[in-house]
Design an enzyme around this catalytic site. Sequence first.
Site, PDB file in Angstrom:
ATOM      1  N   LYS A  41      63.329  52.493 -11.273  1.00 54.80           N
ATOM      2  CA  LYS A  41      62.644  51.344 -11.584  1.00 54.80           C
ATOM      3  C   LYS A  41      62.961  50.237 -10.514  1.00 54.80           C
ATOM      4  CE  LYS A  41      62.670  52.057 -16.607  1.00 54.80           C
ATOM      5  NZ  LYS A  41      63.245  51.472 -17.904  1.00 54.80           N
TER       6      LYS A  41
ATOM      7  N   HIS B 109      80.667  35.819 -12.095  1.00 50.10           N
ATOM      8  CA  HIS B 109      81.909  35.129 -12.083  1.00 50.10           C
ATOM      9  C   HIS B 109      81.740  33.635 -13.109  1.00 50.10           C
ATOM     10  CE1 HIS B 109      85.345  33.462  -9.379  1.00 50.10           C
ATOM     11  NE2 HIS B 109      85.660  34.882  -9.811  1.00 50.10           N
TER      12      HIS B 109
ATOM     13  N   HIS C  91      80.033  26.211  -2.599  1.00 48.95           N
ATOM     14  CA  HIS C  91      79.719  27.429  -3.360  1.00 48.95           C
ATOM     15  C   HIS C  91      79.454  28.743  -2.728  1.00 48.95           C
ATOM     16  CE1 HIS C  91      78.950  29.725  -7.005  1.00 48.95           C
ATOM     17  NE2 HIS C  91      77.843  29.472  -7.341  1.00 48.95           N
TER      18      HIS C  91
ATOM     19  N   MET D  21      86.977  26.336   4.586  1.00 48.56           N
ATOM     20  CA  MET D  21      86.482  27.066   3.662  1.00 48.56           C
ATOM     21  C   MET D  21      86.943  28.512   3.818  1.00 48.56           C
ATOM     22  SD  MET D  21      84.047  25.192   2.114  1.00 48.56           S
ATOM     23  CE  MET D  21      83.566  23.451   2.390  1.00 48.56           C
ATOM     24  N   GLY D  22      86.874  29.245   2.379  1.00 45.16           N
ATOM     25  CA  GLY D  22      87.372  30.341   2.334  1.00 45.16           C
ATOM     26  C   GLY D  22      88.530  30.569   1.768  1.00 45.16           C
ATOM     27  N   PHE D  23      89.397  29.309   1.313  1.00 41.29           N
ATOM     28  CA  PHE D  23      90.656  29.206   0.829  1.00 41.29           C
ATOM     29  C   PHE D  23      90.484  28.560  -0.416  1.00 41.29           C
ATOM     30  CE2 PHE D  23      91.342  30.581   5.096  1.00 41.29           C
ATOM     31  CZ  PHE D  23      92.368  31.448   4.808  1.00 41.29           C
TER      32      PHE D  23
ATOM     33  N   HIS E 242      90.747  28.531  -5.017  1.00 47.78           N
ATOM     34  CA  HIS E 242      89.867  28.631  -5.901  1.00 47.78           C
ATOM     35  C   HIS E 242      90.082  27.895  -7.159  1.00 47.78           C
ATOM     36  CE1 HIS E 242      86.869  30.562  -8.536  1.00 47.78           C
ATOM     37  NE2 HIS E 242      86.355  31.013  -7.532  1.00 47.78           N
TER      38      HIS E 242
ATOM     39  N   ARG F 219      89.411  39.167  -6.034  1.00 50.16           N
ATOM     40  CA  ARG F 219      88.289  39.901  -5.225  1.00 50.16           C
ATOM     41  C   ARG F 219      88.811  39.949  -3.702  1.00 50.16           C
ATOM     42  NH1 ARG F 219      83.616  35.835  -6.835  1.00 50.16           N
ATOM     43  NH2 ARG F 219      85.120  34.398  -6.171  1.00 50.16           N
TER      44      ARG F 219
ATOM     45  N   ASP G  56      85.279  34.664  -0.261  1.00 51.60           N
ATOM     46  CA  ASP G  56      84.415  34.457   0.885  1.00 51.60           C
ATOM     47  C   ASP G  56      85.100  34.759   2.185  1.00 51.60           C
ATOM     48  OD1 ASP G  56      82.200  33.549  -0.813  1.00 51.60           O
ATOM     49  OD2 ASP G  56      83.279  31.851  -1.099  1.00 51.60           O
TER      50      ASP G  56
ATOM     51  N   ARG H 137      74.284  38.207  -7.018  1.00 51.91           N
ATOM     52  CA  ARG H 137      74.485  37.122  -8.094  1.00 51.91           C
ATOM     53  C   ARG H 137      73.337  37.252  -9.104  1.00 51.91           C
ATOM     54  NH1 ARG H 137      78.345  33.589  -8.757  1.00 51.91           N
ATOM     55  NH2 ARG H 137      79.772  35.228  -7.957  1.00 51.91           N
TER      56      ARG H 137
ATOM     57  N   ARG I 251      72.627  19.558 -22.756  1.00 57.88           N
ATOM     58  CA  ARG I 251      72.484  17.959 -22.578  1.00 57.88           C
ATOM     59  C   ARG I 251      73.700  17.308 -22.755  1.00 57.88           C
ATOM     60  NH1 ARG I 251      72.827  12.793 -22.268  1.00 57.88           N
ATOM     61  NH2 ARG I 251      70.914  11.604 -21.827  1.00 57.88           N
TER      62      ARG I 251
END
Length: 375
Positions: free
Chosen positions: A72, A188, A223, A258-260, A262, A272, A312, A337, A356
Site C-alpha cells: 500500500k 517521541h 528541535h 546542538m546535539g547535546f 535533552h 537513541r 541528533d 516522524r 486551548r
Amino acid sequence: MSVSEARKKTGGLAGVVAGESAICTCGLGNGLNYYGYSIEDLAENAEFEEVAYLLQFGSLPQKDALDAYKQKIIAQRELSPALKNILKSIPKDVHPMNLMQTAVSALGTLEGEREDFSDQDEKIIRLLGILPSILCYWHHHAHFGREIDFASGQESIAGYFLEKLKLESPQDEFVKAMQCSLILYAEHEFNASTFTARICASTKSDIFSSVAAAIGALRGPLHGGANEAAMHLIESFSSVEEAIKGVDEKLAKKELLMGFGHRIYGLGGDPRNALIKIWSQRLGGDNVLFKISEAIENLMKERRPTLPPNADFYSASAYHFMGIPTPYFTPIFIMSRVSGWCAHIKEQRANNKLIRPSSEYVGPKPRAFVKIEER
C-alpha cells in the site's frame, strides 16, 4: 512559588502534563518505548514499516499484514502532475523543510481528507509513501534539471529514499543504518512538533494541515534542525585537536552546542544516541569526522556531564557518511516522524477536546485610552 515564577524556573512548560497518551513513554525511568516495545528491541529487530504499522494501528503486524501494508505504501509513491508543477516552481536555494511543508499543504488542496476523517488511515499511508518522492523529485529537478520516475524502487522506505536520492542502488549497510534512524526518530511523546500536530488536530482540522503545522515546528534548530546544526559544528573542525580547542572556546563563551542535552532524559542520556552511534562508527569509524565527533562527545562528558549527546549528534555523521546533503537531514526526520505525528492525530481525534491553555497575564493594568491628538 507563583505560576509565573515556576514557569521562569522550568522554562518552556517543562514538566507540565498537557494530556494523556497511550502511544509512547519517553523517560519516566524506563527509557523510550512505542506502545510498550523498547526502542532497543525495535531498532535492532524491526523494519521501519513494522514500527509505522505499530504506531498507526497500535500493534505489531503479522507477516501477511506487513507485506500488504508495504505494498500500500509503495502504491502511494507517485506524484500527480499538479504536485510536480508546484515542486518545479520552488527554487533550489529554498530550505528543504519549507519545500516539504509546502508540498504537504498542497496535498491538502489536491487530494484532501474527508470531513469526517473516515479516510485518515489512507492519508497516513499516502504520506508515508509520497514524502520521500517529494524530496527526491524536487532535488533532481531543482539541482540538475531532470525528472525522475517512481515506477520502480526498493521495497523499504529507507532503501527507496536512498536509491532515488542517488539514482543508484544503495549499499546494504546504508539501508540498515537508515532503517535504524527512521525507527529512532519515529515517535517521541509530546515534543514540540507532535504537540503542534495535536493542537491543530484538536480544532478538527485536516491531517495535511496538522502535519504541515508539525513540520513548521520541526524546522527549528532547537528541535529537528539540531541534526543539521550538529553537522555544521563537526564539519567546522579539520582535526581532533582543533575540535577540542574550538569546543572548549565555545563552552567558555557559554555557547549552546546542538546535539547535546535533552529536556526529558537529563543525566541518564538519550537512549537513541548509543544505537545510532553504532551505525555512525560502522559507516565512518576511520573517518576524521567520526573521530572529531567522538572527541567532542568525550570533551562534553568531562566539561558538561549534565549534557550527554542526544539522537541528533551521531545521526548527523551517520547521514553524512551515507552521502546525504546536510540540508536533507531534517526532511528525513519528517519521513520518520510523520508516523508518530499521525498516531497522535488519530489519538487526539478519538477523544477530542480543543487544546486551548490559558496564560498568566503580566502586562499593564487597565488604563484609560488617550486620543491621538492628546498623547
